[in-house]
Motif scaffolding. Structure first.
Motif, short mmCIF file in Angstrom:
data_model
loop_
_atom_site.label_atom_id
_atom_site.label_comp_id
_atom_site.label_asym_id
_atom_site.label_seq_id
_atom_site.Cartn_x
_atom_site.Cartn_y
_atom_site.Cartn_z
N PRO A 353 46.64 29.80 44.09
CA PRO A 353 47.27 31.02 43.78
C PRO A 353 46.77 31.61 42.62
CG PRO A 353 48.71 29.89 45.03
CD PRO A 353 47.77 28.88 44.45
N SER A 354 47.17 30.93 41.55
CA SER A 354 46.97 31.36 40.10
C SER A 354 45.55 31.90 39.83
CB SER A 354 47.55 30.34 39.02
OG SER A 354 46.74 29.06 39.08
N GLU A 355 44.70 31.32 40.47
CA GLU A 355 42.98 31.82 40.53
C GLU A 355 42.67 33.08 40.89
OE1 GLU A 355 41.15 27.42 40.39
OE2 GLU A 355 40.99 28.45 42.06
N PHE A 356 43.77 33.69 41.58
CA PHE A 356 43.38 35.09 41.96
C PHE A 356 44.61 35.93 41.49
CE2 PHE A 356 44.05 38.69 44.90
CZ PHE A 356 43.03 39.42 44.44
N ARG A 357 44.47 36.90 40.52
CA ARG A 357 45.29 37.87 40.03
C ARG A 357 44.79 39.07 40.10
NH1 ARG A 357 49.04 35.48 36.06
NH2 ARG A 357 48.57 33.02 36.23
N ASP A 358 45.90 40.12 40.25
CA ASP A 358 45.48 41.65 40.11
C ASP A 358 46.58 42.38 39.57
OD1 ASP A 358 43.84 43.99 40.73
OD2 ASP A 358 43.61 43.09 43.09
N THR A 359 46.28 43.58 39.34
CA THR A 359 47.35 44.49 38.83
C THR A 359 47.55 45.49 39.94
OG1 THR A 359 46.62 44.00 36.68
CG2 THR A 359 47.79 46.04 36.96
#
Length: 387
Positions: A353-359
């Motif tokens: 999960p930490s490999e995909f982030r967003d704002t």
């Protein structure tokens, strides 16, 4: 308003998810504290290899029990069995500790995918144990520790800031449902096409038993809650124009804001309303963001959600991936989720999960001040509306 619908299979999956969350909750609160707080390093080599987090943060036995309950089960069936029972096929589960399981199954548009944060708020959990557990005591269970915390903290605060667990189902390129469970109070929230509802996890058997409509605040406020720290997070906040919103002090607190449960700052409990009017995720992980987006999607027009973009000179990365990706590298498309869906196959691009982030940002549709600012951001292509 959401046009997502649940098939008979989806309803069966939802009821199964509810039972899994119930079983997990009962297992967690009955854990002896001495057992729950054991560190991964105290367990055998096989367990250490399986549950060692890629971000190298500590893993407690409490986390492992929750992780197992959601994926393989723990004396009961988990989601891997549920997929086979309901659909007669395998699905994928993406969780905090283990990442994506199984790794070798390619996600297609119709592959059932559970995205889960089995235990969010681990720092708070450690803090609660440190303050309320005394080793000389005998037979102290996690439910005793939670009760002691609730005796000290006002209900209106602990409803919004507590250790929690969540599961969200993606299937057929749509968010089908989300479940968020407050591990302190036992309050369970369900977002589904019919709306957003809450109930008591100990007094339900299936989804239809979660039937108290959630009321969303109409308060006009620009005060924003998000996670931020000096360095990359502050750079991302500046580059995504979140800097225009007054930052609530809890954003920078030692034990920062909770992830999946963050939408509750836009919930009205009777006469109780939060001063926060803007709930944001500032370059944060998918499993913390997605339940909030789902709640907005199923709010029947009461909430709006936006994906933000980052100015190139402020772009930051964690785990080799951008904290605020462009649309080509995002789960979302340029348009409302009800029209475009989400890009399920995009989930093949990473294992953790930490490999995909967003704002992202969610607000009440009645919050005119925030709505005006975000509408301007969309017009200037700093953001796109997704709900």
């Amino acid at each position: 308003m959401s046009t997502t619908y649940l098939t008979e299979e989806d309803v069966a999956l939802l009821d199964g998810s509810i039972r899994i969350m119930q079983n997990m909750y009962e297992r967690l609160i009955e854990l002896p504290v001495e057992e729950a707080k054991r560190d991964l390093s105290e367990l055998d080599a096989r367990m250490q290899e399986k549950y060692r987090r890629k971000d190298r943060k500590d893993t407690r036995y409490f986390d492992i029990v929750a992780e197992d309950a959601i994926s393989i089960g723990d004396g009961f069936s988990g989601h891997l069995d549920l997929f086979q029972k309901v659909l007669g096929r395998s699905g994928v589960i993406i969780t905090e500790e283990c990442g994506r399981v199984p790794r070798d199954l390619r996600i297609e548009h119709d592959t059932p995918v559970i995205i889960s944060d089995p235990v969010d708020g681990s720092a708070y959990l450690d803090d609660v144990i440190n303050r309320h557990y005394f080793p000389a005591e005998k037979n102290v269970k996690m439910k005793d520790i939670f009760k002691r915390e609730m005796e000290e903290v006002p209900l209106n605060k602990i409803r919004r800031h507590a250790c929690n667990s969540s599961v969200t189902l993606i299937r057929d390129n749509m968010i089908k449902y989300t479940i968020v469970l407050n591990l302190f109070t036992g309050e369970i929230y369900l977002g589904m096409p019919e709306g957003v509802f809450m109930g008591d996890v100990s007094s339900i058997e299936r989804a239809r038993d979660i039937n108290i409509p959630v009321e969303f605040s109409d308060k006009e406020s620009l005060v924003m809650l998000c996670y931020t720290r000096k360095g990359k997070y502050e750079q991302n906040r500046a580059g995504t124009h979140l800097r225009f919103f007054p930052l609530h002090p809890a954003s920078e607190a030692k034990i920062g804001p909770i992830g999946p449960l963050r939408f509750t700052y836009l919930v009205r409990y009777g006469d109780d309303e939060s001063e926060i009017g803007v709930v944001a995720h500032n370059g944060e992980k998918i499993q913390e963001i997605l339940p909030n987006i789902a709640i907005a999607l199923f709010s029947r027009g009461k909430l709006r959600a936006y994906k933000l973009f980052c100015d190139p000179e402020y772009t930051q990365q964690r785990a080799g991936k951008e904290m605020t990706p462009n649309l080509a590298n995002s789960l979302y498309s340029d348009g409302l989720i009800v029209n475009t869906g989400v890009k399920s196959t995009f989930l093949n691009n990473y294992d953790y999960p930490s490999e995909f982030r967003d704002t992202t940002v969610i607000i009440s549709e009645k919050n005119d001040a925030a709505l005006t600012m975000l509408t301007g951001m969309v017009e200037r292509e700093y953001a796109t509306r997704i709900v």
